[in-house]
Design a protein around this motif. Structure first.
Motif, PDB file in Angstrom:
ATOM      1  N   TYR A 149      -7.871   8.390 -37.708  1.00  0.00           N
ATOM      2  CA  TYR A 149      -9.339   8.378 -37.686  1.00  0.00           C
ATOM      3  C   TYR A 149      -9.787   9.392 -36.634  1.00  0.00           C
ATOM      4  CZ  TYR A 149     -14.169   7.144 -37.307  1.00  0.00           C
ATOM      5  OH  TYR A 149     -15.541   7.229 -37.292  1.00  0.00           O
ATOM      6  N   LEU A 150     -10.556  10.400 -37.051  1.00  0.00           N
ATOM      7  CA  LEU A 150     -10.807  11.563 -36.198  1.00  0.00           C
ATOM      8  C   LEU A 150     -12.262  11.700 -35.746  1.00  0.00           C
ATOM      9  CD1 LEU A 150      -8.533  13.899 -38.332  1.00  0.00           C
ATOM     10  CD2 LEU A 150      -7.995  13.023 -36.065  1.00  0.00           C
ATOM     11  N   GLY A 151     -13.080  10.651 -36.002  1.00  0.00           N
ATOM     12  CA  GLY A 151     -14.455  10.672 -35.472  1.00  0.00           C
ATOM     13  C   GLY A 151     -15.473  11.115 -36.503  1.00  0.00           C
ATOM     14  N   ASP A 152     -16.300  12.092 -36.100  1.00  0.00           N
ATOM     15  CA  ASP A 152     -17.450  12.488 -36.936  1.00  0.00           C
ATOM     16  C   ASP A 152     -17.026  13.212 -38.215  1.00  0.00           C
ATOM     17  OD1 ASP A 152     -19.095  11.439 -35.034  1.00  0.00           O
ATOM     18  OD2 ASP A 152     -19.506  13.381 -34.058  1.00  0.00           O
ATOM     19  N   VAL A 153     -17.838  13.042 -39.258  1.00  0.00           N
ATOM     20  CA  VAL A 153     -17.607  13.745 -40.531  1.00  0.00           C
ATOM     21  C   VAL A 153     -17.457  15.246 -40.253  1.00  0.00           C
ATOM     22  CG1 VAL A 153     -18.621  14.379 -42.758  1.00  0.00           C
ATOM     23  CG2 VAL A 153     -18.864  12.042 -41.896  1.00  0.00           C
ATOM     24  N   GLY A 154     -16.456  15.832 -40.845  1.00  0.00           N
ATOM     25  CA  GLY A 154     -16.149  17.259 -40.624  1.00  0.00           C
ATOM     26  C   GLY A 154     -14.813  17.397 -39.911  1.00  0.00           C
ATOM     27  N   ASN A 155     -14.483  16.409 -39.072  1.00  0.00           N
ATOM     28  CA  ASN A 155     -13.233  16.514 -38.303  1.00  0.00           C
ATOM     29  C   ASN A 155     -11.994  16.318 -39.185  1.00  0.00           C
ATOM     30  OD1 ASN A 155     -14.713  16.948 -36.029  1.00  0.00           O
ATOM     31  ND2 ASN A 155     -14.431  14.909 -35.150  1.00  0.00           N
ATOM     32  N   GLY A 156     -12.102  15.431 -40.179  1.00  0.00           N
ATOM     33  CA  GLY A 156     -10.981  15.218 -41.099  1.00  0.00           C
ATOM     34  C   GLY A 156     -10.764  16.466 -41.945  1.00  0.00           C
ATOM     35  N   ALA A 157     -11.875  17.027 -42.435  1.00  0.00           N
ATOM     36  CA  ALA A 157     -11.800  18.254 -43.242  1.00  0.00           C
ATOM     37  C   ALA A 157     -11.190  19.381 -42.421  1.00  0.00           C
ATOM     38  CB  ALA A 157     -13.199  18.637 -43.728  1.00  0.00           C
ATOM     39  N   ALA A 158     -11.648  19.496 -41.159  1.00  0.00           N
ATOM     40  CA  ALA A 158     -11.152  20.590 -40.311  1.00  0.00           C
ATOM     41  C   ALA A 158      -9.653  20.427 -40.040  1.00  0.00           C
ATOM     42  CB  ALA A 158     -11.935  20.625 -39.001  1.00  0.00           C
ATOM     43  N   MET A 159      -9.226  19.193 -39.747  1.00  0.00           N
ATOM     44  CA  MET A 159      -7.801  18.966 -39.483  1.00  0.00           C
ATOM     45  C   MET A 159      -6.969  19.348 -40.710  1.00  0.00           C
ATOM     46  SD  MET A 159      -5.508  18.045 -37.286  1.00  0.00           S
ATOM     47  CE  MET A 159      -5.994  16.904 -35.998  1.00  0.00           C
ATOM     48  N   LYS A 160      -7.449  18.931 -41.881  1.00  0.00           N
ATOM     49  CA  LYS A 160      -6.720  19.250 -43.118  1.00  0.00           C
ATOM     50  C   LYS A 160      -6.627  20.770 -43.323  1.00  0.00           C
ATOM     51  CE  LYS A 160      -4.893  18.986 -47.209  1.00  0.00           C
ATOM     52  NZ  LYS A 160      -3.443  18.892 -47.284  1.00  0.00           N
ATOM     53  N   LEU A 161      -7.721  21.479 -43.045  1.00  0.00           N
ATOM     54  CA  LEU A 161      -7.706  22.936 -43.251  1.00  0.00           C
ATOM     55  C   LEU A 161      -6.766  23.624 -42.267  1.00  0.00           C
ATOM     56  CD1 LEU A 161     -11.467  23.662 -44.064  1.00  0.00           C
ATOM     57  CD2 LEU A 161      -9.542  23.435 -45.644  1.00  0.00           C
ATOM     58  N   VAL A 162      -6.712  23.122 -41.030  1.00  0.00           N
ATOM     59  CA  VAL A 162      -5.782  23.711 -40.053  1.00  0.00           C
ATOM     60  C   VAL A 162      -4.337  23.492 -40.524  1.00  0.00           C
ATOM     61  CG1 VAL A 162      -4.918  23.585 -37.691  1.00  0.00           C
ATOM     62  CG2 VAL A 162      -7.379  23.514 -38.100  1.00  0.00           C
ATOM     63  N   VAL A 163      -4.037  22.273 -40.972  1.00  0.00           N
ATOM     64  CA  VAL A 163      -2.671  21.970 -41.440  1.00  0.00           C
ATOM     65  C   VAL A 163      -2.306  22.898 -42.609  1.00  0.00           C
ATOM     66  CG1 VAL A 163      -1.212  20.216 -42.543  1.00  0.00           C
ATOM     67  CG2 VAL A 163      -2.707  19.571 -40.647  1.00  0.00           C
ATOM     68  N   ASN A 164      -3.236  23.030 -43.562  1.00  0.00           N
ATOM     69  CA  ASN A 164      -2.907  23.844 -44.743  1.00  0.00           C
ATOM     70  C   ASN A 164      -2.937  25.342 -44.463  1.00  0.00           C
ATOM     71  OD1 ASN A 164      -2.569  21.460 -46.046  1.00  0.00           O
ATOM     72  ND2 ASN A 164      -3.501  22.175 -47.940  1.00  0.00           N
ATOM     73  N   MET A 165      -3.670  25.732 -43.414  1.00  0.00           N
ATOM     74  CA  MET A 165      -3.614  27.140 -42.989  1.00  0.00           C
ATOM     75  C   MET A 165      -2.202  27.449 -42.493  1.00  0.00           C
ATOM     76  SD  MET A 165      -5.766  29.080 -40.000  1.00  0.00           S
ATOM     77  CE  MET A 165      -4.690  28.570 -38.661  1.00  0.00           C
ATOM     78  N   ILE A 166      -1.662  26.534 -41.694  1.00  0.00           N
ATOM     79  CA  ILE A 166      -0.298  26.731 -41.176  1.00  0.00           C
ATOM     80  C   ILE A 166       0.690  26.758 -42.352  1.00  0.00           C
ATOM     81  CG2 ILE A 166       1.533  25.721 -39.755  1.00  0.00           C
ATOM     82  CD1 ILE A 166      -0.720  24.437 -38.027  1.00  0.00           C
ATOM     83  N   MET A 167       0.509  25.793 -43.282  1.00  0.00           N
ATOM     84  CA  MET A 167       1.445  25.688 -44.405  1.00  0.00           C
ATOM     85  C   MET A 167       1.426  26.957 -45.270  1.00  0.00           C
ATOM     86  SD  MET A 167       1.834  22.579 -47.128  1.00  0.00           S
ATOM     87  CE  MET A 167       0.493  22.957 -48.223  1.00  0.00           C
ATOM     88  N   GLY A 168       0.252  27.478 -45.533  1.00  0.00           N
ATOM     89  CA  GLY A 168       0.142  28.682 -46.363  1.00  0.00           C
ATOM     90  C   GLY A 168       0.810  29.881 -45.710  1.00  0.00           C
ATOM     91  N   SER A 169       0.638  30.006 -44.393  1.00  0.00           N
ATOM     92  CA  SER A 169       1.272  31.120 -43.672  1.00  0.00           C
ATOM     93  C   SER A 169       2.788  30.940 -43.632  1.00  0.00           C
ATOM     94  CB  SER A 169       0.730  31.207 -42.238  1.00  0.00           C
ATOM     95  OG  SER A 169      -0.661  31.402 -42.255  1.00  0.00           O
TER      96      SER A 169
END
Ligand SMILES: NC(=O)C1=CN([C@@H]2O[C@H](COP(=O)(O)OP(=O)(O)OC[C@H]3O[C@@H](n4cnc5c(N)ncnc54)[C@H](OP(=O)(O)O)[C@@H]3O)[C@@H](O)[C@H]2O)C=CC1
Ligand SMILES: O=CC(=O)O
Length: 284
Positions: A149-169
């Motif tokens: 649980y990461l707090g305010d709306v947007g934080n879950g989306a941001a965490m997911k995008l960071v993870v998938n940015m790493i994965m894509g690279s």
């Protein structure tokens, strides 16, 4: 992703109602006991909690807020959990629409691919209404192995995008390594073994490496979605002036792969963008 997740809920005895744009994809779930409603609006009206698993920001907004969207059927005492991978602004827009009806909203994108979805081993990256997080905790536990649980709306989306940015690279870099190995006369199968025993070991290298060597890309995570996630992650980085040159370069490779008709192949097909045949035609 939606099908195996729903399947696990059914197996656990959850009273489940489903909808999908292409209705035939609901049929296996219906034959296992799921109810069916002909629109997101009617699903939301008839259920306490509605989960949405959509391709991208546009489809997530359409299904939540469009004509016959879930927001038309939802209201006080109900909850909407969006598990699609979208950007924070999209999630906030959906959240505002759902909250305006008196219902609660949770974003909960998942990390983990088709097999973890089938095995109930997803990782949920949630943010939004804490009360809804607590209400749906037991359902998330059926579909996943952990939840944050990461707090305010947007934080879950941001965490997911960071993870998938790493994965894509990582996948783009692995692709370069496999091809370089072959070019200098080394066996790429041995590279996969070496990598799997060292500090850079990652399950995706040993699961996808052998088929990549054979130029086979059975779809678990569609390449078009990996490119979407890199595009959204680059937007996130831009919004805070964070430099992300590696991800930007990787994104270009996925775009090349898409332009060669590989959108619906697994994202490991990005290796094709580095093969000389494609590079040659790009340069003409
Ligand atoms: N596959 C994976 O390994 C993972 C995927 N994700 C994310 O999960 C989400 C779904 O991925 P995945 O299941 O692989 O993708 P798919 O492309 O297989 O499924 C996309 C779903 O979205 C629906 N859809 C697309 N456009 C619309 C629209 N305009 N209106 C209504 N419904 C629409 C599709 O309906 P229809 O059947 O009619 O086409 C389908 O149900 C994506 O955001 C992805 O990034 C997250 C983790 C892992
Ligand atoms: O979003 C994809 C995944 O494997 O996680």
């Amino acid at each position: 992703m939606g099908s195996p997740m729903a399947h696990n809920l059914l197996k656990a005895g959850v009273d489940l109602t489903v909808w999908n744009r292409t209705k035939t994809k609901c049929d296996p779930l219906i034959s296992l006991g799921a109810k069916y409603k002909p629109s997101p609006e009617e699903v939301a009206a008839s259920c306490d909690v509605t989960f949405a698993m959509l391709a991208d920001p546009q489809s997530a907004v359409d299904v939540a807020c469009g004509k016959h969207g879930a927001a038309n059927g939802i209201g006080p005492g109900k909850g909407y959990v969006d598990v699609s991978t979208v950007d924070g602004d999209t999630s906030k827009l959906i959240s505002a629409q759902i909250n305006s009806t008196g219902a609660l909203f949770l974003e909960a994108p998942v990390s983990g691919s088709k097999k973890p979805a089938e095995d109930g081993q997803l990782i949920f990256l949630t943010a939004g209404d804490k009360a809804l997080y607590e209400t749906v905790g037991s359902l998330l536990d059926i579909m996943g192995k952990s939840k944050f649980y990461l707090g305010d709306v947007g934080n879950g989306a941001a965490m997911k995008l960071v993870v998938n940015m790493i994965m894509g690279s990582m996948m783009a870099s692995f692709s370069e390594g496999l091809l370089l190995c072959e070019k200098v006369g080394l066996d790429p199968d041995v590279l996969v073994k070496v990598v799997s025993q060292g500090a850079i070991n990652a399950p995706m290298y040993s699961t996808k490496g052998p088929s990549m060597i054979q130029s086979l890309y059975p779809t678990a995570f569609p390449l078009k979605h990996q490119q979407k996630d890199l595009r959204l992650a680059l937007g996130l980085a831009e919004s805070v002036s964070q430099s992300t040159p590696i991800a930007a370069a990787a994104n270009e490779l996925y775009k090349v792969a898409k332009s060669h008709g590989l959108s619906d192949q697994d994202f490991s097909a990005v290796i094709e963008a580095l093969k000389s045949k494609i590079q040659h035609s790009e340069n003409q």
